[in-house]
Design an enzyme around this catalytic site. Structure first.
Site, PDB file in Angstrom:
ATOM      1  N   SER A   1       0.826  -1.202   0.000  1.00 47.63           N
ATOM      2  CA  SER A   1       0.000   0.000   0.000  1.00 47.63           C
ATOM      3  C   SER A   1       0.868   1.263   0.000  1.00 47.63           C
ATOM      4  O   SER A   1       1.724   1.391  -0.855  1.00 47.63           O
ATOM      5  CB  SER A   1      -0.946  -0.062   1.196  1.00 47.63           C
ATOM      6  OG  SER A   1      -2.043   0.754   0.942  1.00 47.63           O
TER       7      SER A   1
ATOM      8  N   LYS B   1       4.161   2.070  -2.265  1.00 51.85           N
ATOM      9  CA  LYS B   1       4.560   3.256  -3.046  1.00 51.85           C
ATOM     10  C   LYS B   1       6.004   3.622  -2.692  1.00 51.85           C
ATOM     11  O   LYS B   1       6.812   3.948  -3.563  1.00 51.85           O
ATOM     12  CB  LYS B   1       3.643   4.443  -2.740  1.00 51.85           C
ATOM     13  CG  LYS B   1       2.137   4.204  -2.988  1.00 51.85           C
ATOM     14  CD  LYS B   1       1.329   5.495  -2.764  1.00 51.85           C
ATOM     15  CE  LYS B   1      -0.042   5.328  -2.106  1.00 51.85           C
ATOM     16  NZ  LYS B   1      -1.046   4.579  -2.795  1.00 51.85           N
TER      17      LYS B   1
ATOM     18  N   HIS C   1      -7.492  -5.807   0.611  1.00 54.77           N
ATOM     19  CA  HIS C   1      -6.257  -5.029   0.731  1.00 54.77           C
ATOM     20  C   HIS C   1      -5.456  -5.549   1.922  1.00 54.77           C
ATOM     21  O   HIS C   1      -5.834  -5.317   3.068  1.00 54.77           O
ATOM     22  CB  HIS C   1      -6.679  -3.572   0.961  1.00 54.77           C
ATOM     23  CG  HIS C   1      -5.565  -2.584   0.900  1.00 54.77           C
ATOM     24  ND1 HIS C   1      -4.859  -2.321  -0.254  1.00 54.77           N
ATOM     25  CD2 HIS C   1      -5.042  -1.771   1.850  1.00 54.77           C
ATOM     26  CE1 HIS C   1      -3.972  -1.376  -0.005  1.00 54.77           C
ATOM     27  NE2 HIS C   1      -4.059  -1.027   1.264  1.00 54.77           N
TER      28      HIS C   1
HETATM   29  C1  GTR Z   1      -5.242   4.725   1.743  1.00 55.52           C
HETATM   30  C2  GTR Z   1      -4.634   5.466   0.598  1.00 55.52           C
HETATM   31  C3  GTR Z   1      -4.073   4.470  -0.372  1.00 55.52           C
HETATM   32  C4  GTR Z   1      -3.199   3.461   0.320  1.00 55.52           C
HETATM   33  C5  GTR Z   1      -3.736   3.045   1.678  1.00 55.52           C
HETATM   34  C6  GTR Z   1      -2.794   2.335   2.627  1.00 55.52           C
HETATM   35  O1  GTR Z   1      -5.967   5.493   2.594  1.00 55.52           O
HETATM   36  O2  GTR Z   1      -5.633   6.236   0.051  1.00 55.52           O
HETATM   37  O3  GTR Z   1      -3.399   5.140  -1.407  1.00 55.52           O
HETATM   38  O4  GTR Z   1      -1.896   3.914   0.407  1.00 55.52           O
HETATM   39  O5  GTR Z   1      -4.184   4.125   2.406  1.00 55.52           O
HETATM   40  O6  GTR Z   1      -1.623   2.700   2.748  1.00 55.52           O
HETATM   41  O7  GTR Z   1      -3.274   1.429   3.298  1.00 55.52           O
END
Ligand code: GTR
Length: 428
Positions: free
Chosen positions: A260, A264, A404
């Site tokens: 996530s 990045k 996720h």
């Molecule tokens: C979210 C964000 C995503 C992702 C995620 C995470 O809120 O919008 O881009 O990075 O967090 O890190 O779990």
């Protein structure tokens, strides 16, 4: 901040493929001026640096030269050759940074990070997977020998950040997402750092960031000034500096990973630092491996609203212009070529746009082919759920069932992919 709570569907965003505005993907093999990139020399000398610059100017900001040149001190503060019931050698290393010459950082700025390293007891130096963790080193596996360090939180209703030792109950709380024992049993080590050591993941917390050691206090923030993703990626490269000198580690086989937002950071670290021999990128989503131009799920507007400090100030200009941003996920992961690349999605992680992630892997494959490597063939359809593809080449992809998260499915496939290319460390 939880790593996995924020995915799925957020009302008000687009999730319907048939409603996406028409878009044209950026071509990694076409220079900004329209010239096609026709050979490896042109990729390496012109297009690769151009793409890096575009990411510096439009999304992540520039890693200051003073930060790249940082003086780092390493101190092994603990070692146990029979950790995890004899499965591993464990080291805990404090890595401390000097401020750049002429910079006096605020007293609260971070100056160090704590690296936790495991390698298989039976066999090292070993290949290693390196990644930042969300919840503190004590969370990655249930091991009473891990020395906890303070973690950041913002209690409900409070405006002040708290930096304190994590509860004992968090030992091993992220174990499912790390699968340390699985890695060790297959001959791989794990190296990890709590990302908050580098910078707390909160708005208006930059005074605590390691960035303060390298940025001149009071200087007007440049449009391409680095944000926290830049700092987290920088920390991964500094960890690599250390790993290169630790005899437990086979530094030519270090894979960088992240999930996530930390995916990045891993994407950006692997893009900049070619010492990482592989990138295992788990659901890094928008601003990472997804195609922003599709604006399916998360938008630049959402990223900027919730997490402006992740990016450089110039990123704000792309709010409402997802379709025009001059960088995108396919360009980011293309920077990993010709090294190993695994792009991993999850079916129920629509916020990250799995199809966009697949299209990135497909598009980046064109660069691998130009460089003479086998990768995903052009125009193949997205594979069925839980079916990994690309193991006969350098670019792999899967969309697993579920949310996720990082699961044993992801790790099993990462290990098989690495084994295919590096040889099975168990049989060496
Ligand atoms: C979210 C964000 C995503 C992702 C995620 C995470 O809120 O919008 O881009 O990075 O967090 O890190 O779990």
């Amino acid at each position: 901040v939880a790593s996995s709570a924020s995915a799925q569907r957020i009302p008000g965003y687009l999730y319907d493929e048939s409603k996406i505005a028409s878009y044209t993907m950026l071509d990694p093999l076409r220079m900004e001026n329209g010239k096609p990139v026709t050979n490896a020399a042109m990729w390496n000398a012109q297009r690769r640096p151009e793409i890096l610059r575009l990411f510096e100017e439009n999304e992540f900001g520039r890693t200051p030269d003073a930060a790249r040149a940082a003086v780092m001190h390493a101190k092994i503060i603990e070692r146990n050759d029979y950790a995890l019931n004899g499965l591993a050698v464990r080291e805990q290393i404090e890595l401390t940074f000097d401020p750049a010459p002429g910079v006096t950082p605020p007293a609260e700025a971070s100056r160090s990070m704590r690296l936790l390293l495991y390698v298989p007891h039976v066999q090292h130096p070993s290949p290693v997977v390196l990644g930042l963790n969300f919840l503190g080193n004590q969370s990655v596996v249930d091991d009473a020998g891990i020395l906890p360090t303070p973690v950041w939180s913002k209690p409900k209703g409070s405006t002040a950040l708290v930096h304190e030792l994590p509860a004992e109950s968090t030992r091993g709380s992220g174990a499912q997402q790390w699968q340390v024992e699985m890695l060790l049993k297959h001959g791989y080590g794990l190296a990890t750092i709590y990302y908050g050591d580098l910078e707390p993941d909160f708005k208006d917390a930059s005074q605590y960031s390691v960035r303060q050691l390298f940025d001149r206090p009071g200087a007007v923030q440049a449009q391409d000034a680095w944000g926290s993703l830049g700092a987290w990626a920088w920390g991964l490269s500094r960890a690599m500096d250390y790993l290169e000198n630790d005899p437990l580690v086979d530094a030519s086989h270090v894979a960088v990973t992240g999930h996530s937002r930390l995916g990045k950071a891993a994407d950006w670290a692997a893009a900049q630092d070619t010492r990482f021999a592989a990138l295992l990128s788990t659901e890094s989503g928008h601003g990472g491996q997804s195609i922003q131009r599709r604006a399916l799920g998360e938008t630049v507007q959402h990223l900027e609203h919730s997490f402006p400090y992740w990016f450089c100030p110039a990123y704000a200009q792309w709010v409402g212009h997802d379709n025009e941003i001059p960088v995108d996920g396919n360009l980011l992961v293309a920077l990993v070529a010709p090294r190993l690349l695994y792009v991993a999605s999850a079916k129920e992680d629509e916020w990250s746009d799995p199809k966009g992630e697949f299209l990135s892997a497909l598009s980046a494959s064109s660069v691998y082919r130009l460089l003479g490597e086998k990768a995903l063939p052009p125009d193949i359809p997205m594979p069925a759920v839980d079916t990994a593809i690309g193991f006969d080449g350098d670019v792999a992809y899967h969309e697993r069932a579920g949310k996720h998260d990082v699961t044993s499915f992801d790790w099993e496939h990462y290990i098989v992919f690495l084994n295919r290319h590096w040889g099975d460390p168990e049989t060496l």
